[in-house]
Scaffold this active site. Structure first.
Site, short mmCIF file in Angstrom:
data_model
loop_
_atom_site.label_atom_id
_atom_site.label_comp_id
_atom_site.label_asym_id
_atom_site.label_seq_id
_atom_site.Cartn_x
_atom_site.Cartn_y
_atom_site.Cartn_z
N ASP A 18 0.85 -1.19 0.00
CA ASP A 18 0.00 0.00 0.00
C ASP A 18 0.90 1.26 0.00
OD1 ASP A 18 0.67 -1.15 2.49
OD2 ASP A 18 -1.00 -0.20 3.52
N GLU A 44 12.26 0.72 7.57
CA GLU A 44 11.30 -0.20 6.95
C GLU A 44 11.55 -0.36 5.46
OE1 GLU A 44 7.25 1.11 6.69
OE2 GLU A 44 7.83 3.18 6.28
#
Length: 583
Positions: free
Chosen positions: A321, A514
């Site tokens: 996403d 991340e």
């Protein structure tokens, strides 16, 4: 007021001009955390930089009381409460986020796990030791009041402590946890892994599936289905067959969720195949990104808004996403308003399910239930035939997502195109050789700092120039499993590139991220809906896996990375002189 059903809530949204022609149910029943006027007014006022902050805040009093006070305040202000008064209302009725969790140091954490001894490079070994320490910082345990007063929290209660990704993500996430668990098992923390597995199994027993993450607003969407693989990795390390026996039916229940709710039929070459897709038929903006989703919807005709919100949720369910992967084929493939996630049959999802079916067959055989083992063997064989017929492209030498509306494959590069190699879900050993040639032909091996998520630059976080740890793993381990020595060598070189990027950024920033930007020498990543986050669970897990696999060969390269330009020349001079000597 508190007893209203979601249908009545949607009438309210109609007054607010948010409802489309075809209403879909909200992400959950909560009129505070999932839908309704309170959520709408607070999030559209943008009291916080990140919409997720508000929906993560616990209530100070019972939800009925919060809603009653809000309704009176809203009526006085004709359903448009001034920002300052909204701020006061939130301060009086909500507590700061994160207070429902307490830090937790895993009881099975210990100094110097054995895998560290495999790492030859001293700097990489020291770094791995520091990453092993980070598990203690990422450990969380729920406070008892989340169990005794669940209605006051968006957090879903879990019995066992767990490891979180880090940064804004203070709850567990489904697919992140697989790579976290791989790292924990190398850190010899099998009890922590068992507790996290038990949490997931409990969620399946309660909801029939594992939500995207541990919040009520994530309830109606899942994430890439890796629970069966998590169990397999735990069993490999512990041989805890009793735990498998207790939970095998729950594993089957989770796969049933994907069969019942996410199956689609595809006709190719006169035959019909059943495969899976990401699909979340629930309406309204995502609560944790409410204002962005509402503003994006305002760019579309009113009748198209619910469909947009459902597609955004399906994109979140995919884990990607967001990405050009879900925008391609839409009216404006550079705009998020063109998202059409549910219109694709994704390679990675079907490879994950194919692998899960093989593992379930093995599990049932291990437990002596041959009829169930045969059922899953048959399911895997059917899926393998479907992958070959629908997703494999012989000419290109890779698998591609299938566009259901346009009835064609999406020929763009994504690391997910090679997931069947990683999952061991392919029929012809020659496919691995062809996949390596595909990587070479796509120029992917020219990227020195990591494998890009796509070759499209859209500003979305799952696109170029970002590179993500789990996607490196999909490609590296996929190639490493191939019989071809060249594929294994390329796998090592890709691992070396990724380790160097992560190590260099850590050396400069003292943090793991991340995602990484691989366009200019390796930096923390960017783009998407929020700032890049530190931590970071799955990044650490993948680094530990690569150091475990290739620790005798990987190098830090730090002797050059830290040098000033004049020092660099001095360091290179001896090798330059040697190269000029007669041989």
């Amino acid at each position: 007021m508190p007893g209203r059903t979601w249908e009545l809530g949607l009438l309210l949204l109609l007054e607010l001009g948010l409802r489309s022609q075809e209403a879909l149910p909200p992400p959950c029943e909560s009129e505070i955390y999932c839908h309704g006027e309170l959520l709408h007014q607070v999030q559209m006022a943008k009291l916080y930089q990140d919409d997720k902050q508000f929906v993560d805040m616990p209530l100070s009093v019972a939800p009925e009381q919060v809603l009653q006070t809000f309704t009176e305040l809203s009526r006085i202000h004709n359903h448009s409460i001034p920002r300052e008064q909204l701020q006061v209302f939130v301060q009086e009725h909500f507590r700061a986020k994160g207070q429902e969790l307490q830090p937790w140091t895993p009881a099975d954490w210990k100094d110097s796990p054995q895998f560290l001894q495999k790492i030859s490079d001293g700097k990489l070994r020291a770094w791995a030791g520091q990453l092993h320490q980070i598990w203690k910082k990422l450990g969380k345990k729920m406070k008892p009041e989340v169990l005794s007063h669940p209605e006051r929290f968006s957090l879903i209660y879990s019995d066992h402590p767990f490891i979180v990704p880090g940064g804004r993500f203070v709850e567990f996430y489904y697919w992140d946890s697989y790579w976290v668990m791989e790292g924990l098992l190398l850190s010899e923390m099998a009890e922590t892994v068992k507790g996290m597995l038990q949490n997931f199994l409990d969620l399946v027993k309660t909801y029939g599936h594992i939500p995207n993450g541990g919040r009520v607003y994530y309830l109606q969407r899942s994430q890439p289905p890796l629970l069966t693989l998590m169990m397999d990795r735990y069993l490999t390390h512990t041989n805890d067959t009793a735990f498998l026996q207790e939970n095998i039916e729950t594993l089957a229940l989770e796969l049933d969720f994907w069969t019942k709710n996410r199956t689609v039929s595809v006709s190719v070459g006169g035959k019909t195949y059943l495969l899976n897709r990401y699909y979340v038929p629930y309406g309204g903006p995502r609560p944790e990104s409410y204002s962005k989703d509402a503003e994006l919807a305002n760019t579309l005709p009113e009748g198209d808004r619910e469909a947009l919100w459902a597609e955004l949720k399906a994109g979140a369910e995919s884990g990607w996403d967001f990405s050009s992967r879900w925008l391609i084929g839409g009216p404006n493939p550079n705009s998020l308003s063109s998202i059409r996630t549910s219109k694709f049959v994704p390679v990675d999802l079907n490879a994950f399910l194919c692998q899960a079916e093989e593992l379930m067959s093995n599990f049932y055989s291990r437990l002596g239930n041959e009829s169930q083992a045969m059922k899953y063997r048959t399911l895997r064989a059917q899926r393998l035939a479907a992958l070959n017929a629908v997703l494999w492209d012989e000419e290109a030498g890779a698998w591609f997502d299938y566009d259901l509306e346009n009835k064609k494959k999406n020929g763009e590069f994504y690391p997910s195109n090679l997931t069947p190699l990683w999952a061991g879900c392919f029929s012809d050993p020659g496919m691995a050789d062809k996949a390596l040639k595909y990587l070479e032909d796509s120029q992917i091996l020219t990227y020195q700092y990591g494998i890009p998520t796509s070759l499209q630059k859209t500003g979305q976080q799952w696109d170029f120039p970002n590179a993500w740890a789990p996607l490196q793993d999909l490609v590296i381990r996929g190639l490493a499993k191939a019989a071809l020595p060249r594929a294994q060598e390329v796998a090592f070189q890709l691992a070396q590139n990724w380790i160097r990027t992560n190590f260099d950024v850590y050396s400069r920033k003292s943090a793991m991220y991340e995602k990484y930007d691989i366009s200019n020498g390796g930096q923390p990543g960017g783009g998407g809906e929020y700032e890049v986050q530190e931590g970071f669970g799955w990044t650490n897990g993948v680094v530990l896996m690569l150091l475990d696999r290739y620790g005798d060969r990987l190098t830090s390269g730090a002797q050059l990375a830290f040098l000033e330009p004049h020092c660099l020349a001095a360091a290179l001079l001896p090798s330059l002189l040697l190269s000029l000597l007669p041989r």
